[in-house]
Design an enzyme around this catalytic site. Structure first.
Site, short mmCIF file in Angstrom:
data_model
loop_
_atom_site.label_atom_id
_atom_site.label_comp_id
_atom_site.label_asym_id
_atom_site.label_seq_id
_atom_site.Cartn_x
_atom_site.Cartn_y
_atom_site.Cartn_z
N ASN A 86 0.87 -1.17 0.00
CA ASN A 86 0.00 0.00 0.00
C ASN A 86 0.90 1.22 0.00
OD1 ASN A 86 -2.31 -1.63 0.25
ND2 ASN A 86 -2.08 -1.74 2.46
N HIS A 99 6.85 -1.44 3.54
CA HIS A 99 6.58 -2.83 3.95
C HIS A 99 5.71 -3.51 2.91
CE1 HIS A 99 3.39 -0.26 5.60
NE2 HIS A 99 2.58 -1.29 5.44
P1 AMP Z 1 -0.43 -0.43 5.73
O1 AMP Z 1 -1.88 -0.09 5.92
O2 AMP Z 1 -0.14 -1.06 4.41
O3 AMP Z 1 0.47 0.73 6.06
O4 AMP Z 1 -0.16 -1.60 6.76
C1 AMP Z 1 0.28 -1.40 8.06
C2 AMP Z 1 0.08 -2.71 8.77
O5 AMP Z 1 0.86 -2.71 9.94
C3 AMP Z 1 -1.36 -3.00 9.18
O6 AMP Z 1 -1.80 -4.20 8.57
C4 AMP Z 1 -1.27 -3.12 10.71
O7 AMP Z 1 -2.14 -4.10 11.20
C5 AMP Z 1 0.18 -3.47 10.89
N1 AMP Z 1 0.77 -3.09 12.16
C6 AMP Z 1 0.82 -1.86 12.73
N2 AMP Z 1 1.48 -1.88 13.89
C7 AMP Z 1 1.90 -3.16 14.06
C8 AMP Z 1 2.63 -3.84 15.08
N3 AMP Z 1 3.11 -3.19 16.16
N4 AMP Z 1 2.86 -5.18 14.93
C9 AMP Z 1 2.39 -5.84 13.86
N5 AMP Z 1 1.69 -5.26 12.87
C10 AMP Z 1 1.44 -3.94 12.96
#
Ligand code: AMP
Ligand code: ZN
Length: 113
Positions: A86, A99
């Site tokens: 994303n 990521h």
């Molecule tokens: P995006 O929306 O592509 O930026 O994805 C960010 C992702 O990070 C989401 O799916 C969240 O659930 C995940 N996320 C955020 N903080 C954490 C965390 N501390 N540990 C694991 N996943 C996380």
């Protein structure tokens, strides 16, 4: 980068359930899984988004991409998987550190929402 949640995870300032780690990347389970297997694959270098990748990051980007299949194999995704990035506001990026979402163990739908 201070205040970056994925830098904090890479630096072990916040705990995560890692599935793979080396000196350049870390992969850990997403805390809000959207599939039976949902892992985030993250370069340790703080890069804001795919749109912010520079030519000097080419080797790192290629390295990460080549690790995807190894991590997928380790997670038992022999039937296939989806890799998602994303990017930016319209891409609904919520964490501003590059990521890739690796999703598997269910049939995906298309188009994504
Ligand atoms: P995006 O929306 O592509 O930026 O994805 C960010 C992702 O990070 C989401 O799916 C969240 O659930 C995940 N996320 C955020 N903080 C954490 C965390 N501390 N540990 C694991 N996943 C996380
Ligand atoms: Zn970061």
């Amino acid at each position: 980068m201070a205040d970056c949640i994925f830098c904090m995870i890479a630096n072990k300032e916040i705990s995560s359930k890692a599935v793979y780690e080396d000196d350049r990347i870390i992969a850990f389970y997403d805390m809000e899984p959207q599939a039976p297997v949902h892992v985030l694959i993250v370069p340790k270098k703080h890069i804001l988004s795919l749109d912010d990748l520079q030519a000097e990051d080419a080797e790192l980007a290629g390295y990460l991409m080549l690790k995807v299949k190894d991590i997928a194999k380790e997670l038992g995704l022999e039937n296939g998987y989806r890799l998602v990035n994303n990017c930016g506001e319209d891409g609904m990026q919520t964490v501003q550190h590059l990521h890739f979402h690796l999703l598997g163990k269910r049939k995906m739908t298309w188009p994504p929402g």
